[in-house]
Every structure is written in C-alpha cells, then in structure tokens.
Design an enzyme around this catalytic site. Structure first.
Site, PDB file in Angstrom:
ATOM      1  N   ARG A   1       0.812  -1.218   0.000  1.00 32.73           N
ATOM      2  CA  ARG A   1       0.000   0.000   0.000  1.00 32.73           C
ATOM      3  C   ARG A   1       0.849   1.273   0.000  1.00 32.73           C
ATOM      4  NH1 ARG A   1      -2.268  -3.680  -1.290  1.00 32.73           N
ATOM      5  NH2 ARG A   1      -4.147  -4.634  -0.462  1.00 32.73           N
TER       6      ARG A   1
ATOM      7  N   SER B   1     -10.802  -0.140   3.885  1.00 28.25           N
ATOM      8  CA  SER B   1      -9.950  -0.709   4.932  1.00 28.25           C
ATOM      9  C   SER B   1      -9.180   0.399   5.646  1.00 28.25           C
ATOM     10  CB  SER B   1      -8.973  -1.722   4.328  1.00 28.25           C
ATOM     11  OG  SER B   1      -9.668  -2.831   3.795  1.00 28.25           O
TER      12      SER B   1
ATOM     13  N   GLU C   1      -4.043   2.679   6.773  1.00 27.51           N
ATOM     14  CA  GLU C   1      -4.074   2.479   5.321  1.00 27.51           C
ATOM     15  C   GLU C   1      -4.789   3.637   4.660  1.00 27.51           C
ATOM     16  OE1 GLU C   1      -5.926  -0.710   2.119  1.00 27.51           O
ATOM     17  OE2 GLU C   1      -4.972  -1.472   3.939  1.00 27.51           O
TER      18      GLU C   1
END
Length: 313
Positions: free
Chosen positions: A187, A236, A306
């Site tokens: 990520r 998320s 995230e």
C-alpha cells in the site's frame, strides 16, 4: 479576474497564499471548494482550490503556470481518504471523463486513463478476453489511486500488473515512470508528491471472458457479504501487519461497534470505520487513533493507517 490573469492572493492560516492563474483555464476552477461530497466518508473541509481540467493539455498548461508554487493533490473517488476538517491547502485536482478511457490491444495490455474506475478497467479487460485484472473489481477507486497506493485485493495488487504510468508533476512536467521506479511495497509507492497520474498501462494474460466474469462476480459477492458497502465509510482503515489480520486485532481488542461522536467501528467488518450521519473528520480520525491505542494495549501490535489522512486539522 485581475489584470494579471490570476486570482488574487488570499489569507490562509495567517499567511498570504500564492495567486492562482485562472486565465485561459478551460476546465472548472473553484475557490474554497467543498470536498465532503467528493469523499466516501462525506466529511471534511474545503479545498483552497479545486481544479477539474478539461483535458490533459488544460492540466499541463495550468500546472506550468502555477510553477510548483502551491501544493497539488490528486483526488479520485475519495474512497480511502479522510479530508481533515480544516480543509486542504493549495490545489486539489480531480480528473473527470476526459481521463476515464480504457483501451486494450492484442498483447493483452490495458491502457487506462487516471480517472477510470476499477470496475470499468476489469470489465473492459474481461470483454477483450484479458485475465489478471479481475481483482480491480474489488477495489473502490480510480487508476490514479491504485497506482499511488499499490491498490490490491483478493491476493493481487497493482505492482503485479503495472507496466508504467504517465504522470504530470506539480510544475507541469510530464514524465513516464516504469513500475520498477515506483519502489512498490504494501500500500505504498515512491510516486512523487503532487504527481497526477493521467494514464497507466497494465499487463494481463489471455483468458476466457466467461471465466473472467465468474471470478469478478465472486469478488463482488465476497465484498457485498463481508463489507459495509452501503454506509459512509472509507474502506480498509489499517494495513494488515505481517502475518496478521487487522480486523481480527481490532475485534480482539473489543473495538467492534466502538463509537466516538458520529463515527463508529463497523459491526460488520471491524477494519472499517463508518460515519453514522453527522461525524466530523476529527471524530473519524480520533476513533481510528483510539482503536490503534486499544489494539497496542491488547496485543502489542502497532497498527498503521491504510486510509490517507490529508489537510489541516
């Protein structure tokens, strides 16, 4: 407009901001533009400036004249982002339909504009018999966001399929970056700050459209069954630590349903925060920090965000 063809300097946090060139802009340029409606959480402050370019040339010309004097931030679907209540300094660039094209070729290369949605990319690939991009069906976002954040789902991520991307830097310079130059990790990428992804090329493999479609349907059903898709959420919240699942750590720390102001940890999926109706971005971010604290206290694991958190507190 004044005689210089620029919007006048304005007072921002006690400092005088750089004038913004508005002469000959063919797209839409808005001062003090509300951003809450453009992000999934439906919360947050305004952008000093919001620019929606008419096309690639319009964007290049505007940024060249801006000359790198103000911060630039690209905004896609706003699905994985908290816009803080104090708003975003500088210029927010939102690409529209002129940047949403998706094309395929006989070598199973899928060329996409920066504002193309994941479902459009995967569907176009399916129709052309190109496999390997089904996972994009499961990511709520645009190509630009996928490239910057190494978006992934269901066992695959953008670093597995990206060939290269074309970006425009905050001073208007256009460059093409091979995937290797982005130094992808989980990520995260080394894409320069303020770079706007206007195009990306993905490498697929030959496949059967029916089998590809079936996999896309499976992914869609899995998302529907496990995630709070019909709420004001941001996707998320925390990265999965090595060998662990963030949702499980949050659940084990007793955070399922935890509330702060108008923000709540989802009862359906504990790695999702939701705006129950009147949450501020401070509520949402504060709840996330409280979840992090409780998880660390319970398990010794330090969760990492995230979701991107941008702007002034």
């Amino acid at each position: 407009m004044n005689d210089t063809g620029s919007a006048p300097a304005s007072e921002v946090d006690g400092a005088v901001s750089t004038p913004v060139p508005i002469e000959n802009v063919r797209g839409k340029l808005t001062a003090d533009a509300p951003l809450a409606k453009l992000v999934w959480f439906k919360a947050g402050g305004n952008a000093d400036w919001l620019f929606e370019p008419a096309d690639r040339g319009d964007l290049v010309d505007f940024l060249e004249r801006l000359g790198g004097q103000l911060p630039v931030m690209a905004l896609g679907l706003g699905s994985n982002m908290i816009i803080r209540d104090g708003g975003v300094p500088g210029v927010v660039v939102k690409l529209g339909k002129p940047f949403a094209q998706v094309e395929t070729d006989e070598n199973c290369v899928v060329t996409c504009g920066g504002s193309a949605h994941g479902i459009l990319v995967s569907s176009t690939a399916r129709d052309a018999g190109i496999a390997g991009l089904e996972f994009l069906r499961g990511i709520p976002g645009t190509v630009g966001g996928f490239v910057r954040m190494n978006g992934g789902a269901y066992g695959r991520e953008v670093s597995d399929v990206l060939i290269d991307c074309e970006v425009i830097l905050p001073d208007g310079e256009c460059i093409v970056l091979p995937a290797a130059d982005l130094e992808y990790t989980y990520r995260h990428s080394a894409l320069p700050d303020g770079a706007v992804v206007v195009q990306a090329r993905f490498q697929g493999t030959p496949g059967d459209p029916e089998e590809i479609g079936a996999e896309m349907d499976r992914i869609a059903e899995a998302r529907e069954n496990s995630q709070p898709l019909r709420t004001k959420t941001g996707g998320s919240t925390f990265k999965n630590p090595e060998g662990r699942k963030a949702w499980q750590l949050v659940d084990d720390a007793g955070c399922r349903g935890l509330k702060m102001g108008g923000a709540q940890v989802s009862e359906k999926h504990t790695n999702f925060l939701i705006n129950t109706g009147d949450a501020t971005s401070a509520d949402i971010e504060g709840l996330g920090e409280e979840v992090k604290r409780r998880v660390y206290e319970n398990s010794g694991v330090q969760l990492e965000w995230e979701i991107q958190r941008v702007g002034r507190p």
